[in-house]
Design an enzyme around this catalytic site. Structure first.
Site, short mmCIF file in Angstrom:
data_model
loop_
_atom_site.label_atom_id
_atom_site.label_comp_id
_atom_site.label_asym_id
_atom_site.label_seq_id
_atom_site.Cartn_x
_atom_site.Cartn_y
_atom_site.Cartn_z
N TYR A 143 3.71 5.72 -0.12
CA TYR A 143 4.56 5.31 -1.24
C TYR A 143 5.53 4.18 -0.89
O TYR A 143 6.24 3.69 -1.75
CB TYR A 143 5.39 6.51 -1.74
CG TYR A 143 4.56 7.67 -2.22
CD1 TYR A 143 3.93 7.64 -3.46
CD2 TYR A 143 4.39 8.80 -1.43
CE1 TYR A 143 3.16 8.70 -3.91
CE2 TYR A 143 3.63 9.88 -1.86
CZ TYR A 143 3.01 9.82 -3.11
OH TYR A 143 2.24 10.88 -3.54
N ASN B 198 11.01 13.71 -8.29
CA ASN B 198 11.43 14.65 -9.34
C ASN B 198 12.18 15.85 -8.78
O ASN B 198 12.65 16.70 -9.53
CB ASN B 198 10.22 15.12 -10.18
CG ASN B 198 9.16 15.82 -9.35
OD1 ASN B 198 9.18 15.76 -8.13
ND2 ASN B 198 8.24 16.49 -10.02
N ASP C 136 14.98 2.48 -9.44
CA ASP C 136 14.16 1.53 -10.20
C ASP C 136 14.39 1.74 -11.69
O ASP C 136 14.68 2.84 -12.14
CB ASP C 136 12.68 1.72 -9.85
CG ASP C 136 12.20 3.15 -10.12
OD1 ASP C 136 12.77 4.08 -9.51
OD2 ASP C 136 11.29 3.34 -10.94
#
Length: 198
Positions: free
Chosen positions: A25, A77, A102
């Site tokens: 990621y 999350n 972001d």
């Protein structure tokens, strides 16, 4: 600059960069918060270390303030647990927390700084707000733009920046780190005046 304009009533501030852990990621748009945290760590002159809060942390000084840099080791999350855990451990109230994340609703590289507000569909912010029990923490929003065509935003944020964006990315990350330093050193209004993209 007013006292309420500057993050934190004490000297210490919690600076949180949001992202997903792990190398797959690392270059994603969703991980720009981690990129800014890494730039701030370079300015502090230290390395992140695993912490019992479930985050990587680095203590140091920026803009004449004591800071704790935080990168949650949970997925986006679930960011709230590590952030609230670090805040409790380091005794930082929500008003002393700055979250860099972001933002789909801003063009690439645009910056917006604010105190409080909704999560605008951002799972990391939603988790942090739930864990802290308040929306009253500072946010530094780094624009990543909207996905092209009909691409699902959930897929878009988990893709790396486009080649043309990568040419500017280091500059924009550096500028965002400057904005964070201005926020904690000079206050929200001064940082907004200097860094908001017109």
């Amino acid at each position: 600059m007013t006292a309420s304009d500057v993050p934190g009533t004490g000297e210490q501030v919690l600076l949180v960069g949001l992202g997903n852990p792990g190398p797959r990621y690392a270059g994603n748009r969703h991980n720009v918060g981690f990129m800014v945290a890494d730039e701030l760590a370079a300015r502090v002159g230290g390395k992140f270390k695993a912490h019992k809060s479930g985050a990587e942390v680095l203590e140091g000084r920026l803009a004449d303030r004591r800071v704790v840099l935080v990168k949650p080791r949970a997925f986006m999350n679930l960011s709230g647990g590590p952030v609230s855990g670090a805040a409790k451990f380091f005794k930082v109230e929500p008003g002393g927390i700055v979250v860099v994340h972001d933002e789909l609703d801003l063009p690439f590289g645009a910056l917006k700084l604010k105190l409080g507000g909704g999560d605008n569909g951002h799972n990391g912010l939603r988790s942090i707000t739930k864990s802290l029990g308040t929306r009253e923490y500072y946010r530094v929003r780094f624009g990543i733009g909207r996905p092209p065509g009909r691409q699902d935003p959930a897929d878009f944020v988990l893709k790396d920046f486009a080649a043309v964006e990568r040419k500017e990315l280091a500059f924009e990350v550096d500028r965002c780190a400057d904005a964070v330093e201005a926020l904690i050193g000079k206050g929200l209004t001064a940082a907004q005046n200097a860094f908001h993209t017109q």
